[in-house]
Structures are given as structure tokens and as C-alpha cells.
Scaffold this active site. Structure first.
Site, PDB file in Angstrom:
ATOM      1  N   ARG A 168       0.900  -1.206   0.053  1.00 47.45           N
ATOM      2  CA  ARG A 168      -0.180  -0.113  -0.025  1.00 47.45           C
ATOM      3  C   ARG A 168       0.990   1.372  -0.076  1.00 47.45           C
ATOM      4  O   ARG A 168       0.646   2.092  -0.549  1.00 47.45           O
ATOM      5  CB  ARG A 168      -0.985  -0.132   1.254  1.00 47.45           C
ATOM      6  CG  ARG A 168      -2.126  -0.836   1.153  1.00 47.45           C
ATOM      7  CD  ARG A 168      -2.650  -1.156   2.406  1.00 47.45           C
ATOM      8  NE  ARG A 168      -1.896  -2.033   3.044  1.00 47.45           N
ATOM      9  CZ  ARG A 168      -2.349  -3.256   3.832  1.00 47.45           C
ATOM     10  NH1 ARG A 168      -3.602  -3.269   4.113  1.00 47.45           N
ATOM     11  NH2 ARG A 168      -1.748  -3.932   4.653  1.00 47.45           N
TER      12      ARG A 168
ATOM     13  N   THR B 216       5.796 -10.482  -6.050  1.00 46.39           N
ATOM     14  CA  THR B 216       4.836 -10.764  -7.207  1.00 46.39           C
ATOM     15  C   THR B 216       4.474  -9.578  -8.034  1.00 46.39           C
ATOM     16  O   THR B 216       4.052  -8.575  -7.267  1.00 46.39           O
ATOM     17  CB  THR B 216       3.613 -11.602  -6.789  1.00 46.39           C
ATOM     18  OG1 THR B 216       3.032 -10.978  -5.643  1.00 46.39           O
ATOM     19  CG2 THR B 216       4.034 -12.966  -6.370  1.00 46.39           C
TER      20      THR B 216
ATOM     21  N   ILE C 296      12.372   3.753   4.155  1.00 44.80           N
ATOM     22  CA  ILE C 296      11.610   4.025   5.160  1.00 44.80           C
ATOM     23  C   ILE C 296      11.039   2.575   5.768  1.00 44.80           C
ATOM     24  O   ILE C 296       9.872   2.575   6.247  1.00 44.80           O
ATOM     25  CB  ILE C 296      10.542   5.005   4.733  1.00 44.80           C
ATOM     26  CG1 ILE C 296       9.879   4.100   3.417  1.00 44.80           C
ATOM     27  CG2 ILE C 296      10.915   6.036   4.406  1.00 44.80           C
ATOM     28  CD1 ILE C 296       8.492   5.049   3.073  1.00 44.80           C
TER      29      ILE C 296
ATOM     30  N   ARG D 119      12.416  -0.975   7.172  1.00 44.14           N
ATOM     31  CA  ARG D 119      12.715  -1.201   8.375  1.00 44.14           C
ATOM     32  C   ARG D 119      14.663  -1.590   8.333  1.00 44.14           C
ATOM     33  O   ARG D 119      14.978  -1.838   7.199  1.00 44.14           O
ATOM     34  CB  ARG D 119      12.395  -2.853   8.836  1.00 44.14           C
ATOM     35  CG  ARG D 119      11.058  -2.865   9.261  1.00 44.14           C
ATOM     36  CD  ARG D 119      11.075  -2.266  10.823  1.00 44.14           C
ATOM     37  NE  ARG D 119       9.771  -2.421  11.416  1.00 44.14           N
ATOM     38  CZ  ARG D 119       8.953  -1.431  11.177  1.00 44.14           C
ATOM     39  NH1 ARG D 119       8.920  -0.255  10.548  1.00 44.14           N
ATOM     40  NH2 ARG D 119       7.494  -1.607  11.805  1.00 44.14           N
TER      41      ARG D 119
ATOM     42  N   GLU E  27      18.467   0.317  15.724  1.00 43.41           N
ATOM     43  CA  GLU E  27      17.931   1.586  16.177  1.00 43.41           C
ATOM     44  C   GLU E  27      17.281   1.631  17.638  1.00 43.41           C
ATOM     45  O   GLU E  27      16.897   0.269  17.777  1.00 43.41           O
ATOM     46  CB  GLU E  27      16.832   2.161  15.148  1.00 43.41           C
ATOM     47  CG  GLU E  27      15.450   1.472  15.194  1.00 43.41           C
ATOM     48  CD  GLU E  27      14.478   1.805  14.026  1.00 43.41           C
ATOM     49  OE1 GLU E  27      14.861   2.100  12.926  1.00 43.41           O
ATOM     50  OE2 GLU E  27      13.314   2.324  14.415  1.00 43.41           O
TER      51      GLU E  27
ATOM     52  N   HIS F 208      12.971   7.491  12.798  1.00 47.51           N
ATOM     53  CA  HIS F 208      11.733   6.575  12.495  1.00 47.51           C
ATOM     54  C   HIS F 208      10.449   7.308  12.939  1.00 47.51           C
ATOM     55  O   HIS F 208       9.591   6.960  13.743  1.00 47.51           O
ATOM     56  CB  HIS F 208      11.925   5.287  13.347  1.00 47.51           C
ATOM     57  CG  HIS F 208      11.084   4.133  12.729  1.00 47.51           C
ATOM     58  ND1 HIS F 208      11.434   2.664  13.091  1.00 47.51           N
ATOM     59  CD2 HIS F 208       9.809   4.184  12.467  1.00 47.51           C
ATOM     60  CE1 HIS F 208      10.376   2.091  12.600  1.00 47.51           C
ATOM     61  NE2 HIS F 208       9.560   2.829  12.077  1.00 47.51           N
TER      62      HIS F 208
HETATM   63  C1  DGY Z   1       5.170   1.059  11.033  1.00 50.80           C
HETATM   64  O1  DGY Z   1       4.204   1.496  11.120  1.00 50.80           O
HETATM   65  O2  DGY Z   1       5.453   0.080  10.931  1.00 50.80           O
HETATM   66  C2  DGY Z   1       6.059   2.045  11.420  1.00 50.80           C
HETATM   67  O3  DGY Z   1       7.271   1.883  10.980  1.00 50.80           O
HETATM   68  C3  DGY Z   1       5.921   2.499  12.812  1.00 50.80           C
HETATM   69  O4  DGY Z   1       6.579   1.419  13.445  1.00 50.80           O
END
Ligand code: DGY
Length: 342
Positions: free
Chosen positions: A157, A180, A238, A240, A269, A287
Site C-alpha cells: 500500500r 509478485t 523507510i 525497516r 535503532e 523513524h
Molecule cells: C510502522 O507502522 O510499521 C512504522 O514503521 C512504525 O513502526
């Protein structure tokens, strides 16, 4: 007697208060980070928990907390939770998808733009008093965003929302790689084209990583992948920490293997690799991808809805809105029916 639940991190008081009507709530308004044994201790006797990415919910913890029935995690990502171990023990897991999609996509885009146009680096220069003569022709020249090729690794998404911003807002050519390919209609809505990972790395001017962390995704972008990228490219993570090899990235940034990076997430982190801190061509944020007031409130609220519903309270009792392992709900319902028919 009201059912005991634990809220492991501080949250919006008015939203946590919604739980107090039906539950005995132990919360953490000081936002202390508990060790694993402190977390286990506080979970004793608790039937449900509102958790966050800093809580490790694993088999050892579950075995030490046998009353636990629901782990409701704030965040779309839930790599801090061993879902398989929860499912095996009949513990429901929920997350908070959808409500953060656009806010996180906005942030990913902003971070990518900041890296490409050297916003943080030039701001530090100005604040340091180094701007003593009007701009040279090549002062802080960066890479264009409009019209460039945007690459997206992980087209869920949030990836799709980033693609739409690039395609329709900035007239970018959008390519993506995913486990996929998306259905043709979805690709059309994002004006994005599926490519293999090598093509993604080779052709992206700006690559944004949005793929969730898993053992298979560990260091999906490492030294070998960085070597395939353009020396003028930017990389934004953005997703992990751990999806990108931070040490390899620091080397690539230092040696000019790629031009710049934007990182909102880090391996280990809140610690950040000193080699990254020492570099000018990386924008570093703590984060905060989903951190707008309304989105953080929506996430907390959805988490509370999930916890209430998972433990049989509120208008959606028994039907938590966003379960991760819905099979547990079916198993719970079956065992309830069996007990009722005895
Ligand atoms: C998530 O929603 O996964 C953000 O990275 C906050 O942890």
C-alpha cells in the site's frame, strides 16, 4: 472483575482512556523502555497487550505469559512479533495498516527529495555560518526529481502511494520490484511497471525501499546491490533497518558509489552506525515516517479498537478490524462453539 491488559508504551491519554471502561489497564505514561524480563513481569496475568515495535514478542515471552490472548501492535510492520509462535499458542496478533499509508508515503517522498536536493546538508552549512558569499554555479547542486526514474522496492500500500506521488505529482517514470507483480489495473492506477531487481537497481535515479523486514529480506540492499546502482542515484529506506545493509551503504556513500541517501530506519535503532553520522550526503531521521498528529492518533485508535474487539468488547466484539493471523479467531470461535455444544 475487569480483564487486565497492558499498554507497553506511552500513547494519547484520551485514546488509552477508552480501554479503561472495560479493562483493568496498566500503562506506561513515562514511556520507560522495559527490558525483556521487565516486560514479561508486567505481562503476568494480562490477557491482552497494546505493543509497539520496541517490544519483542517471542516464544519465550509467550510461554512465560500463558494468559495472553491478544497482542495488538501499533504500526503496519510487526517484525517484532513472532506471529508463528503466537498462532501456535492461539494468540491473536493485530497491526495498524491503511491509516498510515499516505502519511508514510508523504514522508518517504520528502526524505527522497531532501537527499536528492541536498536539503539537510545545505541547511547545516547555512546554520554553521558558512554561507558567506552568494551561490557559486555548483553550490549544492543535486539530482532532479521531476521527470526522473523512481524505483520502488516493495509495492504494498505504501509503495503504491509513493508511486502515485511520483507518477502524477512529479511526472516520474515509475518502476518497481515486488515478490509478485501487481494486477495490471493496480499498475495502471500507479502508472508503474514491474521489473526484475537488477533492472530496478540499474535504472532507478531514486530508489525507495518499502519492503517489510523478514529473514529473506535481510540485507536485500547490500554491497553487491549498491554496486549495481547509478553513481548519481539516491537510496531512501523507510521500511525497516536490516532490509538495507547500513555498513555497506556508508561505504557506498563515502566512495561515491551512489550520490546520497535518506534513512528513517536503522539496523539496531535507536543506535545509528557512527559511519553514517559522519557523512554529509545522508539525511537521517528517527523513524518518524508515520508521525503526523492525525495519523499517530488514528494508529493508536485502531490499536485500541483491535484490542477491545479481540477481547470481546465494543461494537466490533469478536471481529478485530485488522488481524494479522485471522485463523486464530476462527479457532477461538470453533472452540467456543464446541464448549457451548457440550
Ligand atoms: C510502522 O507502522 O510499521 C512504522 O514503521 C512504525 O513502526
Amino acid at each position: 472483575m475487569r480483564v487486565p491488559v497492558l499498554v507497553t508504551r506511552a500513547s494519547f491519554p484520551d485514546i488509552v482512556d477508552r480501554l479503561r471502561a472495560g479493562f483493568e489497564v496498566t500503562d506506561n505514561p513515562d514511556d520507560t523502555i522495559w527490558t525483556q524480563s521487565e516486560l514479561i513481569e508486567r505481562l503476568q496475568g494480562k490477557v491482552g497487550a497494546m505493543t509497539a515495535g520496541s517490544d519483542r514478542i517471542d516464544a519465550t515471552l509467550l510461554d512465560a505469559c500463558p494468559q495472553l490472548k491478544a497482542v495488538c501492535n501499533i504500526g503496519v510492520g510487526y517484525n517484532n512479533v513472532d506471529v508463528e509462535a503466537c498462532t501456535a499458542r492461539g494468540v491473536l496478533v493485530t497491526n495498524t495498516p491503511d491509516v498510515l499509508t499516505d502519511t508514510t508515503a508523504d514522508f518517504g517522498f520528502a526524505l527522497m527529495m531532501a537527499a536528492a536536493r541536498r536539503i539537510a546538508e545545505s541547511e547545516h552549512y547555512l546554520r554553521a555560518g558558512a554561507w558567506t558569499k552568494t551561490g557559486r554555479y555548483d553550490m549544492f547542486v543535486g539530482g532532479d526529481v521531476h521527470g526522473a526514474t523512481l524505483g520502488i522496492l516493495g509495492m504494498g500500500r505504501i509503495g503504491q502511494a509513493i508511486a502515485r506521488r511520483g507518477a502524477f505529482g512529479f511526472d516520474m517514470r515509475v518502476i518497481y520490484h515486488n515478490r509478485t507483480p501487481l494486477p495490471a489495473q493496480t499498475e495502471e492506477r500507479c502508472r508503474a511497471r514491474y521489473v526484475d531487481k537488477e533492472t530496478l537497481l540499474r535504472e532507478s535515479d531514486h530508489l525507495i525501499v518499502v519492503a517489510p523486514y523478514s529473514a529473506q529480506a535481510h540485507h536485500a540492499i547490500g554491497a553487491a546491490q549498491l554496486k549495481q546502482m547509478k553513481s548519481s542515484a539516491t537510496l531512501t529506506n523507510i521500511a525497516r533497518g536490516g532490509v538495507v545493509d547500513d555498513a555497506a551503504l556508508a561505504v557506498a556513500l563515502e566512495e561515491g558509489g551512489i550520490a546520497a541517501a535518506g534513512l528513517d530506519v536503522f539496523e539496531g535503532e535507536p543506535a545509528v552506525l557512527p559511519a553514517l553520522l559522519a557523512l554529509k550526503n545522508v539525511v537521517l531521521t528517527p523513524h518518524i515516517g508515520s508521525a503526523s498528529v492525525s495519523t499517530r492518533r488514528a494508529m493508536a485508535s485502531l490499536c485500541v479498537d483491535n484490542l477491545m474487539a479481540a477481547l470481546g468488547q465494543g461494537p466490533a466484539a469478536g471481529r478485530p478490524p485488522t488481524p494479522v493471523n485471522p485463523g486464530v479467531l476462527h479457532a477461538q470461535a470453533r472452540s467456543f462453539e464446541q464448549r457451548a455444544s457440550l
